[in-house]
Design a protein around this motif. Structure first.
Motif, mmCIF file in Angstrom:
data_model
loop_
_atom_site.group_PDB
_atom_site.id
_atom_site.type_symbol
_atom_site.label_atom_id
_atom_site.label_comp_id
_atom_site.label_asym_id
_atom_site.label_seq_id
_atom_site.Cartn_x
_atom_site.Cartn_y
_atom_site.Cartn_z
ATOM 1 N N VAL A 157 26.372 38.732 -3.355
ATOM 2 C CA VAL A 157 26.843 38.501 -2.046
ATOM 3 C C VAL A 157 27.631 37.348 -2.111
ATOM 4 O O VAL A 157 27.177 36.306 -2.759
ATOM 5 C CB VAL A 157 25.470 38.534 -1.060
ATOM 6 N N VAL A 158 28.692 37.403 -1.489
ATOM 7 C CA VAL A 158 29.721 36.179 -1.717
ATOM 8 C C VAL A 158 29.576 35.699 -0.319
ATOM 9 O O VAL A 158 29.515 35.994 0.757
ATOM 10 C CB VAL A 158 31.312 36.505 -1.544
ATOM 11 N N LEU A 159 29.675 34.162 -0.360
ATOM 12 C CA LEU A 159 29.432 33.275 0.789
ATOM 13 C C LEU A 159 30.709 32.923 1.356
ATOM 14 O O LEU A 159 31.513 32.512 0.892
ATOM 15 C CB LEU A 159 28.650 31.987 0.448
ATOM 16 N N VAL A 160 30.831 33.158 2.876
ATOM 17 C CA VAL A 160 32.033 32.884 3.506
ATOM 18 C C VAL A 160 31.717 31.958 4.692
ATOM 19 O O VAL A 160 30.824 32.387 5.332
ATOM 20 C CB VAL A 160 32.639 34.505 3.917
ATOM 21 N N LEU A 161 32.508 30.840 4.722
ATOM 22 C CA LEU A 161 32.320 30.050 5.933
ATOM 23 C C LEU A 161 33.183 30.876 7.173
ATOM 24 O O LEU A 161 34.320 30.742 6.994
ATOM 25 C CB LEU A 161 32.658 28.825 5.686
ATOM 26 N N ASP A 162 32.439 30.960 8.360
ATOM 27 C CA ASP A 162 33.173 31.778 9.341
ATOM 28 C C ASP A 162 32.638 31.308 10.586
ATOM 29 O O ASP A 162 31.780 31.949 11.118
ATOM 30 C CB ASP A 162 33.047 33.280 9.205
ATOM 31 N N PRO A 163 33.202 30.303 11.233
ATOM 32 C CA PRO A 163 32.749 29.608 12.459
ATOM 33 C C PRO A 163 32.769 30.582 13.632
ATOM 34 O O PRO A 163 32.163 30.436 14.637
ATOM 35 C CB PRO A 163 33.487 28.427 12.650
ATOM 36 N N ARG A 164 33.778 31.603 13.665
ATOM 37 C CA ARG A 164 34.045 32.506 14.394
ATOM 38 C C ARG A 164 33.042 33.629 14.729
ATOM 39 O O ARG A 164 32.909 34.408 15.760
ATOM 40 C CB ARG A 164 35.428 33.150 14.447
ATOM 41 N N GLN A 165 32.116 33.687 13.549
ATOM 42 C CA GLN A 165 31.289 34.744 13.578
ATOM 43 C C GLN A 165 30.369 35.137 14.807
ATOM 44 O O GLN A 165 29.768 34.011 15.143
ATOM 45 C CB GLN A 165 30.565 35.059 12.084
ATOM 46 N N ARG A 166 30.058 36.120 15.143
ATOM 47 C CA ARG A 166 29.622 36.438 16.522
ATOM 48 C C ARG A 166 28.066 35.860 16.633
ATOM 49 O O ARG A 166 27.737 35.709 17.894
ATOM 50 C CB ARG A 166 29.332 37.902 16.728
ATOM 51 N N HIS A 167 27.418 35.494 15.539
ATOM 52 C CA HIS A 167 25.863 34.868 16.004
ATOM 53 C C HIS A 167 26.029 33.315 16.154
ATOM 54 O O HIS A 167 24.977 32.931 16.288
ATOM 55 C CB HIS A 167 25.164 35.134 14.725
ATOM 56 N N GLY A 168 27.320 32.932 16.183
ATOM 57 C CA GLY A 168 27.207 31.512 16.492
ATOM 58 C C GLY A 168 27.245 30.550 15.502
ATOM 59 O O GLY A 168 26.570 30.939 14.409
ATOM 60 N N ARG A 169 27.242 29.290 15.940
ATOM 61 C CA ARG A 169 26.807 28.187 14.675
ATOM 62 C C ARG A 169 25.560 28.345 14.067
ATOM 63 O O ARG A 169 24.582 28.227 14.767
ATOM 64 C CB ARG A 169 27.136 26.955 15.238
ATOM 65 N N GLY A 170 25.436 28.338 12.778
ATOM 66 C CA GLY A 170 24.377 28.519 12.217
ATOM 67 C C GLY A 170 23.797 29.737 11.776
ATOM 68 O O GLY A 170 22.905 29.880 11.128
ATOM 69 N N GLY A 171 24.282 30.843 12.301
ATOM 70 C CA GLY A 171 23.833 32.213 12.248
ATOM 71 C C GLY A 171 24.487 32.704 10.746
ATOM 72 O O GLY A 171 25.346 32.140 10.293
ATOM 73 N N ALA A 172 24.214 34.022 10.655
ATOM 74 C CA ALA A 172 24.923 34.360 9.528
ATOM 75 C C ALA A 172 24.812 36.203 9.649
ATOM 76 O O ALA A 172 24.101 36.749 10.243
ATOM 77 C CB ALA A 172 24.212 34.361 8.234
ATOM 78 N N VAL A 173 26.007 36.805 9.286
ATOM 79 C CA VAL A 173 25.827 38.247 9.319
ATOM 80 C C VAL A 173 26.497 38.674 8.177
ATOM 81 O O VAL A 173 27.419 38.081 7.529
ATOM 82 C CB VAL A 173 26.548 38.730 10.367
ATOM 83 N N LEU A 174 25.671 39.785 7.520
ATOM 84 C CA LEU A 174 26.224 40.461 6.260
ATOM 85 C C LEU A 174 27.080 41.659 6.486
ATOM 86 O O LEU A 174 26.946 42.508 7.284
ATOM 87 C CB LEU A 174 24.855 41.105 5.508
ATOM 88 N N VAL A 175 28.250 41.529 5.911
ATOM 89 C CA VAL A 175 29.466 42.507 5.986
ATOM 90 C C VAL A 175 29.394 43.397 4.564
ATOM 91 O O VAL A 175 29.369 42.837 3.731
ATOM 92 C CB VAL A 175 30.557 41.865 5.885
ATOM 93 N N PRO A 176 29.496 44.501 4.722
ATOM 94 C CA PRO A 176 29.331 45.496 3.710
ATOM 95 C C PRO A 176 30.469 45.201 2.819
ATOM 96 O O PRO A 176 31.676 45.042 3.421
ATOM 97 C CB PRO A 176 29.165 46.877 4.243
ATOM 98 N N SER A 177 30.624 45.816 1.560
ATOM 99 C CA SER A 177 31.722 45.901 0.741
ATOM 100 C C SER A 177 32.597 46.758 0.992
ATOM 101 O O SER A 177 32.312 47.941 1.458
ATOM 102 C CB SER A 177 31.001 46.052 -0.837
ATOM 103 N N GLU A 178 33.830 46.468 0.572
ATOM 104 C CA GLU A 178 35.022 47.578 0.857
ATOM 105 C C GLU A 178 34.847 48.519 -0.220
ATOM 106 O O GLU A 178 34.473 48.252 -1.522
ATOM 107 C CB GLU A 178 36.308 46.554 0.917
ATOM 108 N N PRO A 179 35.298 49.777 -0.062
ATOM 109 C CA PRO A 179 35.289 50.692 -0.936
ATOM 110 C C PRO A 179 36.220 50.586 -2.025
ATOM 111 O O PRO A 179 37.201 49.702 -2.272
ATOM 112 C CB PRO A 179 35.545 51.842 -0.290
#
Length: 318
Positions: A157-179
């Motif tokens: 799993v690659v770590l990506v800093l994304d302040p816009r992601q929908r769970h807000g500051r301090g949250g995290a969401v896993l995005v599936p791999s691209e085919p």
């Protein structure tokens, strides 16, 4: 059966899976140690049989950071830490720093050297193993920065800093791999954990956020696996606690309490299931008797293979 696994990636993708009366199990590797007696004592004791030295083009070099003595063996030059004290025997230890030798105040250095040469094969082998183990641990160390990778259920799993992601500051969401691409030999990109932190986030902030997310996934998964296997073993578990211990993967108490190391979430599901079944089996047998192992085998006929996988896979260093 694995309905809970469908939710593990926060609805992003389906997980792929190829005190008295307490039992403690599945200990990771521990530092090496060895003690020998001086000449004239009954015997030289080794915790493991000597392993043949590999042929070397040039002598290996080993140096303790506090080395004050050295010895040249046939296959190695060893600089070691030497101590004198109020003891009756010559002893030595091989650990992460290297070789440490302890001797009585009255023992001449020639006698110390004779003992070391008698155990040359063992010393050099254990120093080589300690060096290899250190290299494995360092290679498994996580760099807390954007783009770093860590294993989750056995997959990178690659770590990506994304302040816009929908769970807000301090949250995290896993995005599936691209085919994978259409070209031959093009592998799919790894999954990405989008973390609600700014680009200027510190390594400690990133570490804490990722750990909190992994621990949430661990609790959800471990609960599901305990519920899945407990009926097969004819037991009931009462409480799940997450451990951060460096010395064991799990433990069980006679009152039905189960303790599992949250870092198991790094491993593939079959390995996690082995530890879960192992601890549940202790609710029937609080020991490692043949009856205990029979309970484990009844549920996981290939438990021995899974146990070896647990021992052999590197654990990310936090």
């Amino acid at each position: 059966m694995l309905q809970m696994l469908l939710d593990l990636f926060d609805d992003a993708r389906r997980v792929r899976a190829p005190q008295a009366g307490a039992a403690e199990d599945s200990k990771p590797e521990t530092p090496l140690a060895q003690v020998v007696r001086a000449p004239g004592a009954p015997q030289i004791v080794a915790s493991a049989p000597p392993v043949a030295l590999a042929d070397a083009v040039a002598p290996a070099q080993f140096a303790h950071p506090r080395a004050n003595q050295s010895i040249r063996f046939a296959h190695a030059q060893v600089a070691y830490e030497f101590r004198r004290g109020q003891r009756r025997t010559i002893g030595f230890q091989v650990g992460a720093d290297g070789l440490t030798v302890s001797a009585p105040r009255w023992t001449p250095m020639a006698e110390v050297e004779a003992v070391l040469r008698a155990k040359e094969r063992w010393i050099v082998t254990k120093l080589s193993e300690a060096r290899e183990r250190h290299a494995r641990l360092e290679s498994a160390r996580i760099e807390w920065r954007e783009g770093a990778q860590l294993p989750f259920l056995g997959e990178p799993v690659v770590l990506v800093l994304d302040p816009r992601q929908r769970h807000g500051r301090g949250g995290a969401v896993l995005v599936p791999s691209e085919p994978a691409g259409e070209g031959a030999g093009v592998a799919p990109s790894p999954m990405a954990l989008h973390i609600g932190l700014p680009q200027a986030a510190t390594a400690q902030q990133l570490r804490d956020t990722v750990q909190a997310w992994l621990m949430r996934q661990a609790r959800r998964l471990f609960t599901e696996r305990l519920d899945h296997f407990a009926p097969q073993l004819g037991v009931q578990w009462k409480k799940l606690s997450l451990s951060s211990a460096d010395t064991r993967w799990g433990s069980a108490s006679a009152d039905g309490s189960i303790r599992l190391n949250w870092r198991l979430i790094h491993f593939r599901l079959p390995v996690i299931d082995y530890v879960v079944v192992h601890e549940l089996a202790h609710l029937r047998e609080m020991n490692h008797s043949p009856r205990f192992w029979q309970h484990v085998e009844d549920v996981l006929p290939d438990y021995a293979d899974r146990r070896e996988q647990l021992k052999g896979e590197p654990v990310p260093r936090w």
